[in-house]
Design a protein around this motif. Structure first.
Motif, PDB file in Angstrom:
ATOM      1  N   ALA A  34      56.375  -7.911  21.719  1.00  0.00           N
ATOM      2  CA  ALA A  34      55.730  -7.902  23.035  1.00  0.00           C
ATOM      3  C   ALA A  34      56.241  -6.755  23.892  1.00  0.00           C
ATOM      4  CB  ALA A  34      55.962  -9.239  23.751  1.00  0.00           C
ATOM      5  N   SER A  35      57.534  -6.510  23.836  1.00  0.00           N
ATOM      6  CA  SER A  35      58.110  -5.428  24.647  1.00  0.00           C
ATOM      7  C   SER A  35      57.657  -4.052  24.158  1.00  0.00           C
ATOM      8  CB  SER A  35      59.632  -5.516  24.665  1.00  0.00           C
ATOM      9  OG  SER A  35      60.156  -5.293  23.382  1.00  0.00           O
ATOM     10  N   LYS A  36      57.146  -3.999  22.919  1.00  0.00           N
ATOM     11  CA  LYS A  36      56.593  -2.746  22.377  1.00  0.00           C
ATOM     12  C   LYS A  36      55.087  -2.668  22.582  1.00  0.00           C
ATOM     13  CE  LYS A  36      60.219  -2.155  18.979  1.00  0.00           C
ATOM     14  NZ  LYS A  36      60.563  -2.101  17.560  1.00  0.00           N
ATOM     15  N   GLY A  37      54.526  -3.671  23.286  1.00  0.00           N
ATOM     16  CA  GLY A  37      53.110  -3.616  23.625  1.00  0.00           C
ATOM     17  C   GLY A  37      52.177  -4.378  22.703  1.00  0.00           C
ATOM     18  N   HIS A  38      52.694  -5.172  21.787  1.00  0.00           N
ATOM     19  CA  HIS A  38      51.836  -5.925  20.868  1.00  0.00           C
ATOM     20  C   HIS A  38      51.171  -7.067  21.635  1.00  0.00           C
ATOM     21  CE1 HIS A  38      51.058  -8.789  17.463  1.00  0.00           C
ATOM     22  NE2 HIS A  38      50.484  -7.691  17.009  1.00  0.00           N
ATOM     23  N   SER A  39      49.863  -6.997  21.794  1.00  0.00           N
ATOM     24  CA  SER A  39      49.138  -7.922  22.675  1.00  0.00           C
ATOM     25  C   SER A  39      49.176  -9.370  22.204  1.00  0.00           C
ATOM     26  CB  SER A  39      47.690  -7.460  22.863  1.00  0.00           C
ATOM     27  OG  SER A  39      46.997  -7.496  21.631  1.00  0.00           O
ATOM     28  N   LYS A  40      49.084  -9.608  20.919  1.00  0.00           N
ATOM     29  CA  LYS A  40      49.120 -10.990  20.416  1.00  0.00           C
ATOM     30  C   LYS A  40      50.494 -11.619  20.661  1.00  0.00           C
ATOM     31  CE  LYS A  40      45.518 -10.626  16.883  1.00  0.00           C
ATOM     32  NZ  LYS A  40      44.525 -11.395  17.603  1.00  0.00           N
ATOM     33  N   SER A  41      51.542 -10.841  20.495  1.00  0.00           N
ATOM     34  CA  SER A  41      52.889 -11.341  20.772  1.00  0.00           C
ATOM     35  C   SER A  41      53.073 -11.589  22.269  1.00  0.00           C
ATOM     36  CB  SER A  41      53.944 -10.353  20.273  1.00  0.00           C
ATOM     37  OG  SER A  41      53.886 -10.258  18.860  1.00  0.00           O
ATOM     38  N   GLN A  42      52.505 -10.735  23.087  1.00  0.00           N
ATOM     39  CA  GLN A  42      52.567 -10.955  24.536  1.00  0.00           C
ATOM     40  C   GLN A  42      51.889 -12.277  24.892  1.00  0.00           C
ATOM     41  OE1 GLN A  42      50.661  -7.299  25.724  1.00  0.00           O
ATOM     42  NE2 GLN A  42      52.613  -6.267  26.077  1.00  0.00           N
ATOM     43  N   TYR A  43      50.767 -12.556  24.255  1.00  0.00           N
ATOM     44  CA  TYR A  43      50.074 -13.821  24.480  1.00  0.00           C
ATOM     45  C   TYR A  43      50.949 -14.995  24.052  1.00  0.00           C
ATOM     46  CZ  TYR A  43      46.818 -17.664  23.902  1.00  0.00           C
ATOM     47  OH  TYR A  43      46.221 -18.894  23.966  1.00  0.00           O
ATOM     48  N   CYS A  44      51.601 -14.880  22.911  1.00  0.00           N
ATOM     49  CA  CYS A  44      52.471 -15.963  22.426  1.00  0.00           C
ATOM     50  C   CYS A  44      53.628 -16.214  23.386  1.00  0.00           C
ATOM     51  CB  CYS A  44      53.006 -15.638  21.036  1.00  0.00           C
ATOM     52  SG  CYS A  44      51.736 -15.676  19.749  1.00  0.00           S
ATOM     53  N   ILE A  45      54.236 -15.151  23.876  1.00  0.00           N
ATOM     54  CA  ILE A  45      55.327 -15.295  24.846  1.00  0.00           C
ATOM     55  C   ILE A  45      54.801 -15.969  26.109  1.00  0.00           C
ATOM     56  CG2 ILE A  45      56.906 -14.016  26.361  1.00  0.00           C
ATOM     57  CD1 ILE A  45      57.867 -14.181  23.446  1.00  0.00           C
ATOM     58  N   ALA A  46      53.633 -15.583  26.549  1.00  0.00           N
ATOM     59  CA  ALA A  46      53.018 -16.218  27.724  1.00  0.00           C
ATOM     60  C   ALA A  46      52.808 -17.702  27.474  1.00  0.00           C
ATOM     61  CB  ALA A  46      51.689 -15.542  28.050  1.00  0.00           C
ATOM     62  N   TYR A  47      52.241 -18.025  26.341  1.00  0.00           N
ATOM     63  CA  TYR A  47      51.879 -19.401  26.015  1.00  0.00           C
ATOM     64  C   TYR A  47      53.102 -20.317  26.011  1.00  0.00           C
ATOM     65  CZ  TYR A  47      49.561 -23.294  23.730  1.00  0.00           C
ATOM     66  OH  TYR A  47      49.055 -24.526  23.439  1.00  0.00           O
TER      67      TYR A  47
END
Length: 142
Positions: A34-47
């Motif tokens: 997520a910190s490298k900009g991976h959108s799916k991982s950012q979503y998972c961290i949000a979730y």
């Protein structure tokens, strides 16, 4: 991890950790991606920040931050989640216009989960001007 294929492998590894209830390992890997900009991982961290019991404490503001980053990269699930957050004021001040904007963007990206909200918004003028014709057209398409 310099290309999408590397991200994909690491993301799948994180998902496998999560399925095995190895939350710390999953979160650490998602956070790195997520910190490298991976959108799916950012979503998972949000979730995971929306709920207790998955390795982090519930934190709506953090959920909003990661959801917004993911939605800005046109991640369909993140766009509909962000719309819901704006709609209900979760982690952010409620804003029906922003909610409609992201429901519509999500729908345009192929996420039919947002269709009902877009139709309802057009029909009742929530976050957008009333437009019965657009509501009707969407009903016929979806």
């Amino acid at each position: 991890m310099e290309n999408k294929e590397d991200f994909k492998k690491e993301y799948e590894t994180a998902n496998d950790f999560f399925k095995k209830k190895k939350f710390k390992e999953a979160i650490d890997l998602w956070m790195e991606l997520a910190s490298k900009g991976h959108s799916k991982s950012q979503y998972c961290i949000a979730y995971i920040h929306l709920y207790d019991g998955m390795g982090v404490k519930k934190n709506f503001e953090e959920a909003y931050k990661w959801t917004k980053l993911s939605a800005e990269q046109e991640e369909p699930e993140a766009m509909v989640l962000l719309a819901h957050m704006y709609d209900k004021g979760i982690g952010v001040t409620a804003n029906k216009k922003e909610a409609f904007k992201y429901y519509l963007l999500s729908l345009k990206s192929g996420n039919t989960e947002a269709a009902e909200k877009v139709i309802y918004s057009y029909f009742y003028g929530i976050g957008v001007e009333i437009d019965y014709q657009k509501a009707k057209e969407l009903c016929e398409i979806v």
